[in-house]
Scaffold this active site. Structure first.
Site, PDB file in Angstrom:
ATOM      1  N   SER A  50      -5.932 -19.007 -47.673  1.00 29.50           N
ATOM      2  CA  SER A  50      -5.796 -20.085 -46.693  1.00 29.50           C
ATOM      3  C   SER A  50      -4.472 -20.824 -46.789  1.00 29.50           C
ATOM      4  O   SER A  50      -4.010 -21.380 -45.800  1.00 29.50           O
ATOM      5  CB  SER A  50      -6.959 -21.061 -46.828  1.00 29.50           C
ATOM      6  OG  SER A  50      -7.072 -21.514 -48.158  1.00 29.50           O
TER       7      SER A  50
ATOM      8  N   HIS B 230     -10.204 -16.957 -42.453  1.00 25.23           N
ATOM      9  CA  HIS B 230      -8.953 -16.798 -41.695  1.00 25.23           C
ATOM     10  C   HIS B 230      -8.739 -15.375 -41.196  1.00 25.23           C
ATOM     11  O   HIS B 230      -7.697 -15.070 -40.635  1.00 25.23           O
ATOM     12  CB  HIS B 230      -7.761 -17.234 -42.550  1.00 25.23           C
ATOM     13  CG  HIS B 230      -7.894 -18.641 -43.022  1.00 25.23           C
ATOM     14  ND1 HIS B 230      -7.589 -19.719 -42.232  1.00 25.23           N
ATOM     15  CD2 HIS B 230      -8.352 -19.144 -44.193  1.00 25.23           C
ATOM     16  CE1 HIS B 230      -7.841 -20.831 -42.902  1.00 25.23           C
ATOM     17  NE2 HIS B 230      -8.309 -20.511 -44.087  1.00 25.23           N
TER      18      HIS B 230
ATOM     19  N   LYS C  41     -12.576 -21.958 -37.280  1.00 26.68           N
ATOM     20  CA  LYS C  41     -11.169 -21.570 -37.284  1.00 26.68           C
ATOM     21  C   LYS C  41     -10.855 -20.793 -36.007  1.00 26.68           C
ATOM     22  O   LYS C  41     -10.784 -21.397 -34.942  1.00 26.68           O
ATOM     23  CB  LYS C  41     -10.840 -20.891 -38.586  1.00 26.68           C
ATOM     24  CG  LYS C  41     -10.748 -22.005 -39.639  1.00 26.68           C
ATOM     25  CD  LYS C  41     -10.823 -21.664 -41.063  1.00 26.68           C
ATOM     26  CE  LYS C  41     -10.776 -22.964 -41.869  1.00 26.68           C
ATOM     27  NZ  LYS C  41     -11.251 -22.807 -43.228  1.00 26.68           N
TER      28      LYS C  41
HETATM   29  C1  PLP Z   1     -11.869 -23.457 -44.234  1.00 30.16           C
HETATM   30  C2  PLP Z   1     -12.344 -22.525 -45.270  1.00 30.16           C
HETATM   31  C3  PLP Z   1     -13.659 -22.559 -45.712  1.00 30.16           C
HETATM   32  C4  PLP Z   1     -14.623 -23.636 -45.295  1.00 30.16           C
HETATM   33  O1  PLP Z   1     -15.040 -23.478 -43.982  1.00 30.16           O
HETATM   34  P1  PLP Z   1     -15.556 -24.753 -43.169  1.00 30.16           P
HETATM   35  O2  PLP Z   1     -16.346 -24.177 -42.075  1.00 30.16           O
HETATM   36  O3  PLP Z   1     -14.332 -25.465 -42.707  1.00 30.16           O
HETATM   37  O4  PLP Z   1     -16.374 -25.568 -44.127  1.00 30.16           O
HETATM   38  C5  PLP Z   1     -14.062 -21.590 -46.600  1.00 30.16           C
HETATM   39  N1  PLP Z   1     -13.213 -20.661 -47.058  1.00 30.16           N
HETATM   40  C6  PLP Z   1     -11.925 -20.625 -46.681  1.00 30.16           C
HETATM   41  C7  PLP Z   1     -11.038 -19.558 -47.211  1.00 30.16           C
HETATM   42  C8  PLP Z   1     -11.446 -21.565 -45.778  1.00 30.16           C
HETATM   43  O5  PLP Z   1     -10.168 -21.555 -45.433  1.00 30.16           O
END
Ligand code: PLP
Length: 404
Positions: free
Chosen positions: A183, A211, A246
């Site tokens: 991330s 992602h 995302k």
């Molecule tokens: C954003 C993210 C999460 C958490 O997801 P949310 O739905 O925002 O709680 C988990 N793992 C990774 C790699 C992330 O970037």
């Protein structure tokens, strides 16, 4: 009179400020599309995870508005009476898009990761993780009571040593959990090799597609994520987690896998069981977003923006990292520099994330630039020009006041 609580809070906050690590919100008027209004000013946003521009897509918003007609909330947990037909349709769509038997919805990716890891492993087991894994995987692993083992970022030899040691010490369960796309770095895990090691040491591979989902995939499953892109299927990557917050532009998350995995998580994942079901409007909007991912060439547009950004940044001599994803970090090292550059960019009309420890390792503070299919080439060009000028200013030696 100041209580010990107030003293504690005050001291910790002062310490944070002194370390240049204090964080504060920017208040936006609405989701960046990709332009956002912040304090009455319009800023082109390069910090959101809305990689495909679906958060502001009119079809998604219309579907979400219609979804609100099913009720503002789910009114109970999924297993009580909070599981509606729209949730089921969304789960079926996710299963179809990821090439898995079934999928299960969670309130967020954080909750999905904590819930899955804690349902699968506990005391006497091992959980093996990349050093740069997302906080939600780390927290899930630490909470589980399983022996927590880290290996160096993307270091396959280090991973194999850890798997070997775990296997020698126990014939119990080993869970290998990694981000598919990192991330804060944007690089990908060597998933095909990791799947082979998992098989050799009988470890269970869990891939976090936060992602990757919607952004990468295979010919057959073009938006399934990084596991599909690495040629892995339900047998080789049995546990896949993805977020809807995302690339899908919404909120919530899912886990996809075999019928038995989903059945098991429905029975044992506490962050699934003991929480209110996803609001039906969120499920309806997410379903519309997923249909657009399949139908519209958004992923190709994003790819062309990534290629454009990298080619132009390279031409300007900016220090790019090894990332082919929508996440393009510029590692500047020191917290103060990163803050100063982000502030200068904001003055020039661009919003970019300033990422500091503890989100990233000490000494690797960075700008986290994220690209979206909704960005125009002109917006990218504008950001890069502002960035090049700002970095040049910062690297200029400070004037001594003497004329030369
Ligand atoms: C954003 C993210 C999460 C958490 O997801 P949310 O739905 O925002 O709680 C988990 N793992 C990774 C790699 C992330 O970037």
């Amino acid at each position: 009179m100041t209580s010990s609580l107030q003293t504690f809070l005050h001291e910790r906050l002062a310490e944070r400020r002194a370390q240049q690590l204090y964080r504060s919100h920017k208040t936006l008027a609405a989701a960046p599309g990709p332009v956002a209004e912040v304090d009455g000013r319009e800023l082109v946003t390069f910090s959101s995870n809305d990689y495909l521009g679906l958060a502001t897509h009119p079809d998604v918003i219309a579907a979400q508005q219609r979804g609100a007609g099913l009720g503002a909330g789910a009114t109970a947990s999924h297993l009580v009476n909070g599981h509606f037909a729209i949730h089921q349709q969304l789960q079926d769509k996710i299963a179809e898009m990821t090439g898995r038997d079934a999928a299960l919805l969670f309130g967020s990716g954080y909750m999905a990761n904590v819930g899955v890891i804690n349902a699968l492993v506990g005391r006497g087991d091992f959980v093996v993780q990349d050093r740069l894994n997302h906080a939600s995987l780390i927290d899930g692993g630490r909470l589980s009571g399983a022996q927590y083992v880290r290996f160096g970022h993307n270091d396959l030899d280090g991973l194999e040593r850890q798997l070997q040691r775990a296997r020698n010490r126990s014939d119990g369960k080993i869970l290998l959990a990694v981000d598919g796309v990192y991330s804060m770095d944007g690089d990908t895990a060597p998933l095909a090799e990791m799947a082979r090691l998992s098989e050799r040491y009988d470890a269970w591979l869990m891939v976090d597609e936060a992602h990757g989902f919607g952004v990468m995939g295979s010919e057959v499953f073009p938006v399934a994520g990084s596991a599909a892109a690495a040629g892995l299927n339900q047998n080789s990557a049995p546990i896949v987690m993805g977020t809807l917050g995302k690339a899908a532009g919404n909120g919530g998350a899912f886990v996809a896998g075999s019928r038995e995995l989903i059945d098991y998580l429905t029975q044992f994942a506490r962050t699934y069981i003991y929480t209110t079901g996803m609001p039906p409007a969120v499920a309806a909007g997410s379903l519309a977003a997923l249909e657009l991912m399949q139908r519209a060439p958004l992923r190709q547009t994003l790819q062309s923006r990534i290629d454009y950004f990298r080619a132009r940044a390279d031409a300007l001599g900016l220090p790019l990292e090894n990332s082919r994803s929508a996440i393009q970090p510029l590692v500047l090292g020191c917290e103060e520099t990163v803050l100063a550059v982000a502030q200068s960019l904001q003055q020039q009309g661009f919003l970019v994330g300033a990422i500091r420890p503890p989100t990233v390792p000490a000494g690797t503070a960075r700008l986290r630039i994220t690209l979206s299919a909704a960005h125009s080439e002109q917006q990218i060009e504008g950001l890069l020009a502002a960035l090049a000028a700002t970095l040049q200013d910062i690297h200029k030696p400070v004037s001594t006041g003497e004329d030369e």
